[in-house]
Every structure is written in C-alpha cells, then in structure tokens.
Write a protein that holds these residues in place. Structure first.
Motif, PDB file in Angstrom:
ATOM      1  N   MET A   1       0.809  -1.220   0.000  1.00  0.00           N
ATOM      2  CA  MET A   1       0.000   0.000   0.000  1.00  0.00           C
ATOM      3  C   MET A   1       0.845   1.275   0.000  1.00  0.00           C
ATOM      4  O   MET A   1       0.323   2.360  -0.247  1.00  0.00           O
ATOM      5  CB  MET A   1      -0.946   0.010   1.204  1.00  0.00           C
ATOM      6  N   GLU A   2       2.142   1.157   0.257  1.00  0.00           N
ATOM      7  CA  GLU A   2       2.980   2.358   0.237  1.00  0.00           C
ATOM      8  C   GLU A   2       3.117   2.928  -1.174  1.00  0.00           C
ATOM      9  O   GLU A   2       3.511   4.076  -1.357  1.00  0.00           O
ATOM     10  CB  GLU A   2       4.368   2.083   0.820  1.00  0.00           C
ATOM     11  N   ALA A   3       2.796   2.123  -2.195  1.00  0.00           N
ATOM     12  CA  ALA A   3       2.879   2.583  -3.577  1.00  0.00           C
ATOM     13  C   ALA A   3       1.591   3.266  -4.034  1.00  0.00           C
ATOM     14  O   ALA A   3       1.483   3.649  -5.193  1.00  0.00           O
ATOM     15  CB  ALA A   3       3.193   1.406  -4.509  1.00  0.00           C
ATOM     16  N   SER A   4       0.627   3.414  -3.138  1.00  0.00           N
ATOM     17  CA  SER A   4      -0.655   4.029  -3.468  1.00  0.00           C
ATOM     18  C   SER A   4      -0.806   5.363  -2.761  1.00  0.00           C
ATOM     19  O   SER A   4      -0.154   5.622  -1.748  1.00  0.00           O
ATOM     20  CB  SER A   4      -1.812   3.107  -3.058  1.00  0.00           C
TER      21      SER A   4
ATOM     22  N   LEU B   1       3.169   3.458   6.845  1.00  0.00           N
ATOM     23  CA  LEU B   1       3.337   3.602   5.403  1.00  0.00           C
ATOM     24  C   LEU B   1       4.202   4.801   5.058  1.00  0.00           C
ATOM     25  O   LEU B   1       4.975   4.765   4.095  1.00  0.00           O
ATOM     26  CB  LEU B   1       1.973   3.717   4.724  1.00  0.00           C
ATOM     27  N   GLN B   2       4.083   5.854   5.835  1.00  0.00           N
ATOM     28  CA  GLN B   2       4.928   7.027   5.605  1.00  0.00           C
ATOM     29  C   GLN B   2       6.402   6.665   5.779  1.00  0.00           C
ATOM     30  O   GLN B   2       7.258   7.093   4.995  1.00  0.00           O
ATOM     31  CB  GLN B   2       4.534   8.142   6.565  1.00  0.00           C
ATOM     32  N   THR B   3       6.704   5.864   6.788  1.00  0.00           N
ATOM     33  CA  THR B   3       8.085   5.423   7.012  1.00  0.00           C
ATOM     34  C   THR B   3       8.589   4.605   5.834  1.00  0.00           C
ATOM     35  O   THR B   3       9.732   4.776   5.383  1.00  0.00           O
ATOM     36  CB  THR B   3       8.159   4.587   8.302  1.00  0.00           C
ATOM     37  N   ARG B   4       7.741   3.722   5.309  1.00  0.00           N
ATOM     38  CA  ARG B   4       8.145   2.915   4.149  1.00  0.00           C
ATOM     39  C   ARG B   4       8.426   3.801   2.943  1.00  0.00           C
ATOM     40  O   ARG B   4       9.400   3.575   2.209  1.00  0.00           O
ATOM     41  CB  ARG B   4       7.051   1.904   3.806  1.00  0.00           C
ATOM     42  N   ARG B   5       7.564   4.801   2.713  1.00  0.00           N
ATOM     43  CA  ARG B   5       7.767   5.667   1.552  1.00  0.00           C
ATOM     44  C   ARG B   5       9.039   6.501   1.703  1.00  0.00           C
ATOM     45  O   ARG B   5       9.764   6.732   0.722  1.00  0.00           O
ATOM     46  CB  ARG B   5       6.550   6.578   1.357  1.00  0.00           C
ATOM     47  N   LEU B   6       9.331   6.953   2.913  1.00  0.00           N
ATOM     48  CA  LEU B   6      10.553   7.732   3.133  1.00  0.00           C
ATOM     49  C   LEU B   6      11.794   6.891   2.822  1.00  0.00           C
ATOM     50  O   LEU B   6      12.788   7.409   2.289  1.00  0.00           O
ATOM     51  CB  LEU B   6      10.600   8.252   4.568  1.00  0.00           C
ATOM     52  N   ARG B   7      11.753   5.607   3.159  1.00  0.00           N
ATOM     53  CA  ARG B   7      12.872   4.724   2.788  1.00  0.00           C
ATOM     54  C   ARG B   7      12.982   4.589   1.273  1.00  0.00           C
ATOM     55  O   ARG B   7      14.085   4.521   0.724  1.00  0.00           O
ATOM     56  CB  ARG B   7      12.660   3.345   3.425  1.00  0.00           C
ATOM     57  N   TRP B   8      11.832   4.552   0.611  1.00  0.00           N
ATOM     58  CA  TRP B   8      11.812   4.477  -0.846  1.00  0.00           C
ATOM     59  C   TRP B   8      12.405   5.759  -1.446  1.00  0.00           C
ATOM     60  O   TRP B   8      13.229   5.702  -2.374  1.00  0.00           O
ATOM     61  CB  TRP B   8      10.364   4.271  -1.306  1.00  0.00           C
TER      62      TRP B   8
END
Length: 296
Positions: free
Chosen positions: A176-179, A235-242
């Motif tokens: 869901m981090e890609a959405s 999810l915000q943490t995952r996106r920041l890693r991305w």
C-alpha cells in the motif's frame, strides 16, 4: 528478461513514430533533462500499458488495436507471441455507456473496472476501494489462520505483538505504500487492526470506575498499549525509505522520479517549478503525498 525487453523498446519506438497520440505519456523531467515513457511497466513477461485518447470507445479501440499490431510485429523476430486473450482493459471514458461499448468493439481480452497487476488491484479511476477490500479480506484470513494463538495465556505478550505486526499489520499494508491513500483508507485499516487488538485483550480494553460505569479505551489508547504504529505512520516510514533509495540511486528510479516531478504533454502546468518547489495548486496526488511525507 533482457531479451524480452529488446522488442519492448522497439515497440515503444515504433509507436512514437506511428501516431502522435502515443507521445502524450512521455514526460520531461528536469532532474534528468530528458523524456521518459511513464505509460509502460513490465515485470518479466507481464506488461501494463497506459493509453491516452479521446474519451470515446471507437478511438480507444483504434489505439489499442494499433498498439497490439505493432507489438506483434516487433515480437515476431525474437520468437515471442502475444497472448491477446489474456488482456484486461480498464477504460475510463466519458461515461459508463462508452466504457461498456468498448467491450463489444474490442476483439481481444476483456473489459473490467479493476484488475490485478503486480500485487494490487489497479483501477482506471485510481480508486483504492478494490484493493482496500482485498487487504481487509486477506487480513481476516491471516487472523483466522492463527487460531487460538492470539489468546494463548502461556505466550508472552511481546511475542504475540511481534507476530501481530508481521502477520496482521504486514498483511493489511502489503504494497500500500505505492498508493495514494486517504483518511478513509487509513481509518479503515486502523479500525480493523484495533478490533483484533481489543480481542487479544480479552475484555481488558474496558475499565470500570468506582461508580460501576464502563470506560472503553480509545483506538489510540489501544495502539499505544500494544505499542503498534498507526497505519499512516507505518506507510509514511516505508515511503521515506523508498525516497531515500531514489536519492541514492536516481538512475534506477528514473521512471518513478519522472512520474513524480516531470510534466507530460497533456499537462498544462508543471508539477515542479523553476525554483525547485512543487506547484501545490497543480501537482498530482502522488507529488502532494511526497511533499507531505517530507514535511511531516
């Protein structure tokens, strides 16, 4: 995989020189100062392609048929064959009648409101509802599959918490981090998770005061009690890693960076201004989510 991508590159080139309508999804990004095709995504032999046309079924079908014929022509010298019957078309035309009409015009494949590609349900209208329902269903299965594990008194609470994060929260947030998610998506996911956490407390989520009146813990209090991060923050943490990986290896993420900050030919205003800031009035949802993540 490399051999398969050779005809795909030739296909992209042939489409470009055959019809100006295929130019619309080429995006110029100031980070690289060159054009990127953000309409295509491939994984092994699975392919997803976006076409932008006039919102009528006849023209959309014409663009699809020309694309299919061109791909067949470029695949043939390499010994590959396209399975047209496996195609799924997700139209977003001017009305439901045109969307239904394309099903009767298209010779190959099927027409649907949403379809699965690389993990999640894709929708032509960028709706999160289909995938949200899938995540909730998968989470229920994950919870039931563990049976009485969640209530076993001999297991330390810390152990159950770690399994819950991996097996339940990991399932509901998978991919869901890609959405681009909205408040209703986060609230739905948190409500599902908190419901299971309350069940694991076996009635201890409700306290009674001296007058015999019940006091039920709020969702936030339940998450704090179990030391579980809310879904939005996770999810915000995952996106920041991305994003960090994008900065470290920009060439490996060139298409994603172009999609985030570039300007396509059908866009009247740029997302990224000359001073390097985002145009918040015209930026698309993914770019707005990016800046919100950075500023949070």
């Amino acid at each position: 995989c490399d051999v398969f991508h050779l005809p795909l590159l030739s296909w992209q080139h042939q489409l470009l020189i055959s019809d100006p309508r295929y130019h619309l999804c080429y995006c110029r990004c100031g980070v690289f100062d060159r054009l990127h095709d953000i309409s295509m995504c491939s994984f092994v032999d699975d392919l997803r392609k976006l076409h932008i046309t006039e919102p009528i079924a006849t023209e959309a079908t014409e663009v699809i048929d020309n694309s299919n014929n061109t791909l067949n022509h470029t695949l043939q010298p390499y010994g590959f064959v396209q399975n047209l019957d496996k195609q799924v078309h997700l139209p977003s035309l001017k009305n439901h009648a045109e969307n239904r009409r394309i099903a009767s015009i298209c010779e190959h494949g099927k027409v649907a409101d949403h379809a699965r590609y690389l993990g999640r349900q894709q929708s032509a209208r960028n709706s999160n509802v289909p995938e949200r329902k899938n995540r909730l269903r998968a989470t229920t299965v994950a919870w039931v599959s563990m049976g009485q594990f969640w209530f076993a008194p001999q297991l330390p609470r810390k152990s159950r918490r770690l399994v819950f994060i991996a097996h339940i929260q990991g399932t509901i947030l998978s991919g869901m981090e890609a959405s681009v998610l909205y408040a209703i998506d986060y609230a739905t996911f948190d409500t599902k998770i908190v419901g299971y956490l309350r069940a694991m407390l076996r009635g201890d989520a409700t306290q009674w005061n001296e007058a015999g009146q019940p006091h039920t813990s709020t969702n936030t209090q339940i998450l704090l009690r179990w030391k579980i991060t809310p879904c939005a923050l996770q999810l915000q943490t995952r996106r920041l890693r991305w994003y960090r990986d994008m900065v470290k290896h920009p060439q490996a993420h060139a298409q994603a960076i172009a999609a985030l900050f570039g300007q396509c030919k059908f866009e009247h205003e740029p997302t990224l201004l000359e001073d390097g800031t985002l145009d918040l009035d015209n930026a698309h949802p993914w770019a707005l989510q990016f800046i919100n993540d950075i500023l949070s």
